[in-house]
Design a protein around this motif. Structure first.
Motif, short mmCIF file in Angstrom:
data_model
loop_
_atom_site.label_atom_id
_atom_site.label_comp_id
_atom_site.label_asym_id
_atom_site.label_seq_id
_atom_site.Cartn_x
_atom_site.Cartn_y
_atom_site.Cartn_z
N PRO A 231 -35.97 27.91 47.52
CA PRO A 231 -36.59 28.53 48.70
C PRO A 231 -38.11 28.65 48.62
N VAL A 232 -38.66 28.61 47.41
CA VAL A 232 -40.12 28.69 47.25
C VAL A 232 -40.73 27.30 47.13
N ILE A 233 -40.22 26.51 46.18
CA ILE A 233 -40.88 25.22 45.91
C ILE A 233 -40.48 24.14 46.90
N GLY A 234 -39.29 24.28 47.51
CA GLY A 234 -38.85 23.27 48.48
C GLY A 234 -39.80 23.10 49.65
N PRO A 235 -40.13 24.19 50.37
CA PRO A 235 -41.08 24.05 51.48
C PRO A 235 -42.45 23.52 51.05
N LEU A 236 -42.93 23.93 49.89
CA LEU A 236 -44.24 23.46 49.45
C LEU A 236 -44.23 21.95 49.22
N MET A 237 -43.18 21.44 48.63
CA MET A 237 -43.09 20.00 48.42
C MET A 237 -42.88 19.27 49.74
N ALA A 238 -42.21 19.91 50.68
CA ALA A 238 -42.07 19.30 52.01
C ALA A 238 -43.41 19.23 52.73
N TYR A 239 -44.24 20.27 52.56
CA TYR A 239 -45.57 20.25 53.15
C TYR A 239 -46.41 19.11 52.57
N TYR B 10 -43.14 36.72 45.86
CA TYR B 10 -41.71 36.44 45.98
C TYR B 10 -40.91 37.71 45.70
N THR B 11 -39.66 37.65 46.09
CA THR B 11 -38.67 38.63 45.67
C THR B 11 -37.45 37.85 45.15
N ILE B 12 -36.57 38.53 44.45
CA ILE B 12 -35.36 37.90 43.93
C ILE B 12 -34.17 38.45 44.70
N GLY B 13 -33.42 37.54 45.35
CA GLY B 13 -32.28 37.95 46.15
C GLY B 13 -31.09 38.33 45.32
N ASN C 212 -28.32 36.83 44.99
CA ASN C 212 -27.71 35.70 44.29
C ASN C 212 -28.63 35.12 43.24
N GLY C 213 -29.77 35.79 42.95
CA GLY C 213 -30.68 35.33 41.93
C GLY C 213 -31.72 34.34 42.39
N GLN C 214 -31.73 34.02 43.69
CA GLN C 214 -32.72 33.07 44.20
C GLN C 214 -34.09 33.73 44.36
N PHE C 215 -35.13 32.93 44.15
CA PHE C 215 -36.49 33.39 44.42
C PHE C 215 -36.74 33.20 45.92
N LEU C 216 -37.05 34.29 46.60
CA LEU C 216 -37.25 34.25 48.05
C LEU C 216 -38.72 34.52 48.36
N PRO C 217 -39.36 33.66 49.16
CA PRO C 217 -40.78 33.88 49.49
C PRO C 217 -40.96 35.13 50.33
N GLU C 218 -41.93 35.92 49.95
CA GLU C 218 -42.24 37.15 50.68
C GLU C 218 -43.62 37.08 51.31
N ASP C 219 -44.58 36.43 50.63
CA ASP C 219 -45.93 36.27 51.14
C ASP C 219 -46.38 34.85 50.77
N TRP C 220 -46.41 33.96 51.77
CA TRP C 220 -46.70 32.56 51.49
C TRP C 220 -48.13 32.35 50.98
N LEU C 221 -49.06 33.17 51.42
CA LEU C 221 -50.42 33.03 50.92
C LEU C 221 -50.49 33.32 49.42
N GLN C 222 -49.74 34.34 48.98
CA GLN C 222 -49.70 34.63 47.55
C GLN C 222 -48.95 33.56 46.78
N VAL C 223 -47.91 33.00 47.39
CA VAL C 223 -47.17 31.92 46.74
C VAL C 223 -48.08 30.72 46.53
N ILE C 224 -48.76 30.29 47.60
CA ILE C 224 -49.59 29.08 47.53
C ILE C 224 -50.82 29.32 46.66
N ILE D 135 -39.81 34.83 33.73
CA ILE D 135 -38.69 35.26 34.59
C ILE D 135 -37.45 34.41 34.37
N MET D 136 -37.60 33.09 34.42
CA MET D 136 -36.46 32.19 34.33
C MET D 136 -36.65 31.25 33.15
#
Length: 477
Positions: free
Chosen positions: A95-103, A162-165, A167-179, A396-397
């Protein structure tokens, strides 16, 4: 435990990814540098109408086309490994790295692909203005591609936003901080500059080769060598500074990696030494045969002369990276960087003396140093990625939690296949590039950008200007 040649699936998957990325990374680095170099050459030709610049553009655009193609192919192979060998990591971090690679695909790759054909084939078809714009867009596209990929990789080193859902997935919470995670700006600047510097060294090495072959009156050879030496003299010191700044950022967010890079097994109570060389013994937690300078390590790490430093002896063994790999790869990178600075300053001295094209020792040094930038890039990448261990997402992982539930024999078989195929295909491509580099950019060479495209031959390009021999007539000097 399921093993293949004595190695488990985790180690084999790491070796496979390391092997493929080492091959892959040299091609995008050259693509980034050559694309910008071609844009500069094209702009200089349009401004001055000096045929030497056009000749160099047509000379290097063929090499760029091969480099770009091999970079794309090797990159596709790497992306498949996220599904085959690292599916658990892909599921949790997707959920975090997938969109960035798509961009990266939607912005950079489409931009490069859209204008690449015009750049390679379109000079006589679309006019000089649009051709220049297409060349510039390809250069911009390569830089944007590096930006997105480095954002992804930097997030794995300094995760943020990010936050952790459940199911253990990393979920984006603030895209500016992610990028724009904490290590991203430093790593982007350091990597892009490394690509430009590595390309300059390749160009300089080719120019030095032809000068050693007695082609000192070749206007194109003189021009490429002069431009490359200017680039080395200016950019190499900047690269050292950017590397230092990235090191300070790494110490802030990944201190254990820096301890491994510097070889600090023991805690320093008063004054931090700079360990120049030694042989790490991770089992005994000591540096054998060390050669060090007292206290100077403190100011390098942004501390005082009498500062203290907690060593790896305070870190649990399970949290330590493979110290020997990180320690030696870091020294290879830094050592080559110092040699690049020395080459640049040497060229300034020789240029000031007026013997830039006559100093055979400088030409030999440029030829020997031509692959140094690419070797330093690989060494730096090893330092960064191995130093992150034992984590894929730092702190973390863990890497052992990221690997796919796959047998060692399957990973080992594919690794052997990769090694054989890579050396055959990419070895042939690199050999062909060396053959092209071995030919001087002659004023009567076949037009590599005619109707038949950048690789096949078209008409004959005749220079409208006589070949000059005086240093005062050579551009970029």
């Amino acid at each position: 435990m399921d093993t293949f040649l004595g190695l488990d699936a985790l180690m084999l998957a790491r070796i496979q990814f390391g092997f493929t990325i080492a091959f892959h990374f040299i091609f995008p680095a050259l693509s980034i540098g050559l694309a910008s170099y071609l844009a500069v050459l094209n702009a200089l030709y349009l401004r001055s109408k000096d045929e030497a610049y056009l000749r160099l553009f047509k000379y290097w655009v063929k090499i760029f086309a091969i480099t770009f193609a091999m970079g794309v192919v090797s990159g596709i192979v790497m992306s498949y490994q996220f599904g085959t060998n690292w599916s658990v990591f892909s599921d949790r971090a997707g959920p975090v790295i997938g969109p960035l690679m798509a961009y990266e695909v939607l912005t950079a790759f489409f931009l490069e692909a859209g204008f690449l054909g015009i750049m390679l084939f379109g000079r006589d078809k679309v006019g000089p203005g649009l051709h220049m714009f297409a060349t510039l867009m390809v250069a911009v596209g390569t830089a944007i591609s590096a930006t997105w990929i480095l954002s992804v990789n930097s997030w794995m080193h300094t995760p943020a936003g990010y936050t952790i859902g459940e199911n253990g997935q990393f979920l984006p919470e603030d895209w500016l901080q992610v990028i724009f995670n904490p290590s991203f700006p430093y790593r982007l600047a350091h990597t892009l500059t490394a690509a430009y510097l590595s390309t300059a060294l390749i160009v300089g090495g080719v120019g030095g080769w032809h000068l050693l072959k007695g082609r000192r009156d070749n206007h194109g050879v003189r021009t490429m060598f002069s431009m490359a030496m200017w680039m080395a003299a200016v950019v190499a010191p900047i690269q050292v500074f950017l590397g230092h700044e990235q090191g300070l950022n790494t110490y802030e967010y990944q201190p254990v990696k820096v301890l491994a890079m510097e070889g600090h097994f023991e805690t320093s109570e008063e004054g931090i030494p700079l360990i120049l060389f030694g042989i790490p013994d991770q089992e005994a937690e000591e540096m054998l045969y060390e050669l060090k300078i007292p206290r100077i390590g403190g100011p390098i790490l942004g501390k005082g002369w009498n500062a203290s430093l907690e060593g790896l002896d305070t870190v649990p063994r399970s949290e330590e990276p493979p110290v020997a790999v990180v320690f030696f790869s870091f020294r290879i990178m830094v050592g080559l960087g110092m040699l690049m600075v020395g080459l640049g300053f040497w060229s300034l001295w020789v240029r000031w003396r007026g013997s830039l094209y006559q100093d055979g020792w400088l030409h030999r040094a440029a030829l020997v140093m031509s692959p140094a930038g690419l070797v330093a890039i690989i060494a730096g990448w090893i330092t960064t990625e191995v130093g992150r261990q034992p984590y894929t997402v730092y702190g973390i992982m863990r890497t052992e939690e990221s690997v796919s539930p796959i047998g060692a024999s399957a990973v080992g078989t594919s690794l052997i296949a990769f090694i054989v195929i890579y050396f055959m295909i990419f070895g042939a491509g690199i050999l062909y590039m060396l053959v092209l580099m071995g030919k001087a950019p002659e004023p009567g060479e076949e037009d590599a950008e005619g109707d038949d495209g950048p690789i096949r031959t078209g008409g004959i390009m005749a220079s409208s200007k006589p070949e000059t021999t005086g240093a005062q007539n050579a551009p970029a000097e």
